[in-house]
Design an enzyme around this catalytic site. Sequence first.
Site, PDB file in Angstrom:
ATOM      1  CG  ASP A   1      -0.112  -0.049   2.642  1.00 41.68           C
ATOM      2  OD1 ASP A   1      -0.761   0.381   3.692  1.00 41.68           O
ATOM      3  OD2 ASP A   1       1.020  -0.470   2.342  1.00 41.68           O
TER       4      ASP A   1
ATOM      5  CG  HIS B   1       6.843   0.003  10.321  1.00 40.82           C
ATOM      6  ND1 HIS B   1       6.798  -0.365  11.698  1.00 40.82           N
ATOM      7  CD2 HIS B   1       6.718   1.430  10.713  1.00 40.82           C
ATOM      8  CE1 HIS B   1       6.498   0.384  12.555  1.00 40.82           C
ATOM      9  NE2 HIS B   1       6.389   1.546  12.050  1.00 40.82           N
TER      10      HIS B   1
HETATM   11  O1  RIB Z   1       2.266  -0.250  10.944  1.00 40.07           O
HETATM   12  C1  RIB Z   1       3.144  -0.192  10.031  1.00 40.07           C
HETATM   13  C2  RIB Z   1       2.682  -0.416   8.670  1.00 40.07           C
HETATM   14  O2  RIB Z   1       1.393   0.256   8.294  1.00 40.07           O
HETATM   15  C3  RIB Z   1       3.481  -0.404   7.437  1.00 40.07           C
HETATM   16  O3  RIB Z   1       3.206  -1.456   6.336  1.00 40.07           O
HETATM   17  C4  RIB Z   1       3.101   0.994   6.994  1.00 40.07           C
HETATM   18  O4  RIB Z   1       3.244   1.174   5.672  1.00 40.07           O
HETATM   19  C5  RIB Z   1       1.760   1.000   7.100  1.00 40.07           C
HETATM   20  O5  RIB Z   1       0.982   0.328   5.918  1.00 40.07           O
HETATM   21 CA    CA Z   2       2.884  -0.630   4.159  1.00 41.94          CA
END
Ligand code: RIB
Ligand code: CA
Length: 312
Positions: free
Chosen positions: A9, A239
């Site tokens: 995303d 992340h």
């Molecule tokens: O919590 C972090 C996640 O949420 C990552 O994938 C960031 O891109 C959002 O999608």
């Molecule tokens: Ca993400």
Amino acid sequence: MRKIIIDTDPGIDDAMAIMLALKSKELDVLALTTTFGNVAVDLATKNALTLLELADRDIPVAQGVATPIAAPALAPPDFVHGSDGFGNINWPASTREADKRSAAQLIVDMVHQYPNEVSLVALGPLGNFAQALEIDPSIVDLVDEVILMGGAAEEKGNVTPVAEANIINDPHAAELVFGASWPVTMIGLDVTHQVIMDNELLAYIRDNNGKEGDFLYQATQFYFDFYYKTFGIKGCFVHDASTIIYALQPDIFKTEGRVIRVAVEGVGIGQTITAKPEQTFALDFWENRPVTNICLEVDSQRALNLIKSVFS
Ligand code: RIB
Ligand code: CA
């Protein structure tokens, strides 16, 4: 080379993860599939096409789900990723076209094309994987591994005190993905909160990766501002890219097998509730659930070194 499909995303940290995967010599990125989350799914698709044009890679992009299965839809966090998903830098959008198939159909097709070779890497909410399971449940025996950024076993959430963004965005999808009998590794906040990328590493990436590096540097400034204002951190949590680090060198992480249930409603919605398989519980919530490989510790310096070496 390890074959992967990245479900995403994009999203600033998604962009970092995707560029890391494209740059690594050990990963063969077969496709990008898109989902709502950081941005609406049509923008996620446009952004995925833009990233591949920027990287000069001819890889299919298939658009996926636009809404959660049943939970209330959350507004895209434009205060984190910008309204364009790339830190409001207004990078010129690609004119490329997406694949005609849905994300779920492309996933099913490619898993059958390369049986037992493809790992599915999720960087966003899990609706496309849930839909792929619905189209063809047999894929659980044909996927090499599901590696997903999401959840929190012992760590607090980042959207609510107990819920991480990718899970709370579609808790029913997560419950289906964790409940299917394919090998799943969860890269949750327990480890991604331990890996912090600073501006020095980002500047190195900028200076050594041409226009891709310039893009990543520009896009991440907005993200760094959010982190500084919100957490007082000079940098950002790694992340999504932590999934790629795991795919490249899993021994950088310490894992434990646990059963997972996802809260799909109520005050705890989106919580990934984990239990050791040997623990016995009165209720049958926990029976006949597969064991998920949960990352609980990470060697953050090795993780950052790996990012730097791939972007060298
Ligand atoms: O919590 C972090 C996640 O949420 C990552 O994938 C960031 O891109 C959002 O999608
Ligand atoms: Ca993400």
